[in-house]
Design an enzyme around this catalytic site. Structure first.
Site, PDB file in Angstrom:
ATOM      1  N   HIS A 293       0.829  -1.209   0.000  1.00 13.40           N
ATOM      2  CA  HIS A 293       0.000   0.000   0.000  1.00 13.40           C
ATOM      3  C   HIS A 293       0.861   1.257   0.000  1.00 13.40           C
ATOM      4  O   HIS A 293       2.088   1.198   0.174  1.00 13.40           O
ATOM      5  CB  HIS A 293      -0.860   0.061   1.278  1.00 13.40           C
ATOM      6  CG  HIS A 293      -1.930  -0.971   1.324  1.00 13.40           C
ATOM      7  ND1 HIS A 293      -3.248  -0.703   1.026  1.00 13.40           N
ATOM      8  CD2 HIS A 293      -1.877  -2.292   1.634  1.00 13.40           C
ATOM      9  CE1 HIS A 293      -3.967  -1.804   1.146  1.00 13.40           C
ATOM     10  NE2 HIS A 293      -3.165  -2.788   1.519  1.00 13.40           N
TER      11      HIS A 293
ATOM     12  N   GLU B 166       3.056   0.378   4.133  1.00  9.02           N
ATOM     13  CA  GLU B 166       2.667   1.658   3.546  1.00  9.02           C
ATOM     14  C   GLU B 166       3.989   2.262   3.087  1.00  9.02           C
ATOM     15  O   GLU B 166       4.813   2.693   3.896  1.00  9.02           O
ATOM     16  CB  GLU B 166       2.017   2.568   4.605  1.00  9.02           C
ATOM     17  CG  GLU B 166       0.695   2.049   5.163  1.00  9.02           C
ATOM     18  CD  GLU B 166      -0.491   2.350   4.237  1.00  9.02           C
ATOM     19  OE1 GLU B 166      -0.278   2.812   3.107  1.00  9.02           O
ATOM     20  OE2 GLU B 166      -1.629   2.110   4.675  1.00  9.02           O
TER      21      GLU B 166
END
Ligand SMILES: [Zn+2]
Length: 340
Positions: free
Chosen positions: A222, A304
Site C-alpha cells: 500500500h 505503507e
C-alpha cells in the site's frame, strides 16, 4: 484525523531504529540508511513532518470509502478517501517517471520463475492493495464483511497523489516488480489480484487467499493518504486478536519478525526514512482493525511505502526507479525472513 486510538496502540513500547533494541541486522543498517536519507534530504530539500494521518479526499473522484485495508487512522480512514480516479490504471505504469521496465514484464530475462533458488519450495502471496476498478464498483466494495472483530467495507478505492496517480496503480506496479524479484529467487508467488478482475477482492478473501495457499509469507502493498508533511514508510503488524473468525495468536510473532526485516531492508534499499507520523520513528505499527491481518493464519504484514499526499513522497512514489528500490527492499526482507 490524528493517528491515535485503541487500534493503533502497539502491544509493546515503540522501538526506534536508532538506538533501540531493534534487531542487530537492522541496527547495522542504520548508518548506511541514514546516509542515504541525508543524501536524499540534501537533494530534495527539507522534509516536512508530522500531523494527522488522514487527508480529506481531493476532487479526484470516487469519494468515499475509507480505505479498508490499511486504512485507517483511529477512525478507520487512513489512506484517505481520495482515490478513485484511478481506474485508469490497471495497466502498468504510464506515469512520467517510469524509467524502469514495465512491471508487467520481468525486469530482466532472468526474472522469470526460477527452477531453483534459495526460495525454492517457498510460497509468497503478494496482496496489491485495492484494485484500479474499485472506484467503478462502489456498491460491491462497500458491502460489509466480517473481519472477526467487527464488520467493515469489503474493500476501498485507496488513495492517490494530488496529480492523480492512484494507489491501486502503485500497488500493482510495486507488486509486479516484487514478484519478478522473488521468482528469480525460486519462490512460488501468488497474487490476490493482478488487475485482472473488475474489483476487489474483499479483505476477507484477500486473507483467505494467503491462508489457502499455505503461504510462508504474505505482504500487502500500500501507500498512505495522509496530510502533506507526513512522510516515510511504515510496516503494519497484526495485533493479538481473538474474536470470532479472527485469531492471530499463531502469527503475531512470525509476522513481527517478517515486518521488522522488511522495514530494515526497505530502509536500506530506498533510503527513505521511517514514517514521521506513525510508529514513533520505528517504521512499525501494530493494528487490530485490519481484516487482512485479523483473518490471516499465515505470517503477514502490510507496508505503507510512503505518503501519496506529500509532494516529496509523491516524487518518489511516481518514480519507477524508486519503486524498483521499494520492491527490492520488500523482497530482501522476505528473503531474509524465509531464509531465517
Ligand atoms: Zn491502501
Amino acid at each position: 484525523m490524528s493517528y491515535v486510538g485503541p487500534d493503533s496502540q502497539p502491544p509493546r513500547p515503540p522501538r526506534r531504529f536508532t538506538g533501540g533494541p531493534l534487531t542487530v541486522t537492522l541496527a547495522a543498517l542504520v548508518p548506511t540508511c541514514l546516509a542515504g536519507w541525508l543524501i536524499y534530504e540534501a537533494t530534495s530539500g527539507p522534509g516536512g513532518d508530522e500531523p494527522a494521518r488522514t487527508l480529506p479526499a481531493t476532487s479526484q473522484s470516487a469519494q468515499g470509502s475509507s480505505p479498508a485495508e490499511p486504512s485507517s487512522s483511529a477512525s478507520g480512514k487512513d489512506d484517505g478517501k481520495a482515490a478513485g480516479k484511478g481506474d485508469k490504471g490497471d495497466k502498468g505504469d504510464k506515469d512520467k517517471a517510469s524509467d524502469e521496465p514495465s512491471p508487467a514484464k520481468p525486469a530482466k530475462p532472468s526474472g522469470r520463475p526460477a527452477a531453483s533458488g534459495p526460495l525454492k519450495g517457498k510460497v509468497v502471496v503478494i496482496d496489491p492493495g485495492h484494485n484500479p476498478g474499485n472506484g467503478k464498483h462502489t456498491t460491491e466494495i462497500n458491502r460489509l464483511v466480517n473481519v472477526g472483530t467487527h464488520r467493515k467495507e469489503c474493500d476501498t478505492t485507496g488513495t492517490s497523489t494530488n496529480n492523480g496517480y492512484t494507489e491501486a496503480q502503485f500497488t500493482l506496479d510495486v507488486s509486479r516488480r516484487l514478484r519478478t524479484l522473488l521468482q528469480s529467487q525460486g519462490a512460488t508467488v501468488k497474487f490476490t489480484q493482478d488487475g485482472d478482475r473488475p474489483w476487489g477482492p474483499c479483505v476477507d478473501e484477500r486473507a483467505r487467499i494467503g491462508n489457502n495457499a499455505r503461504a510462508d509469507a504474505v505482504v500487502s502493498v500500500h501507500a498512505d493518504g495522509s496530510a502533506a508533511g507526513n512522510r516515510g514508510f511504515h510496516v503494519i503488524l497484526p495485533a493479538s486478536v481473538k474474536s470470532g473468525a479472527a485469531d492471530t495468536s499463531g502469527i503475531v510473532v512470525p509476522s513481527r519478525d517478517l515486518g521488522e526485516r522488511i522495514a530494515g531492508k526497505f530502509l536500506s534499499a530506498t533510503g527513505s526514512a521511517p514514517s514521521n507520523y506513525v510508529g514513533d520513528g520505528t517504521g512499525l505499527d501494530v493494528r487490530k482493525d485490519l481484516g487482512g491481518l485479523n483473518l490471516s493464519t499465515v505470517p503477514k504484514v502490510f507496508i505503507e511505502c510512503g505518503n501519496m499526499r506529500d509532494s516529496k513522497d509523491e516524487a518518489l512514489i511516481t518514480n519507477g526507479a524508486w519503486r524498483q528500490k521499494a520492491a527490492r527492499g520488500i523482497s530482501d526482507g522476505i528473503v531474509s525472513f524465509l531464509r531465517g
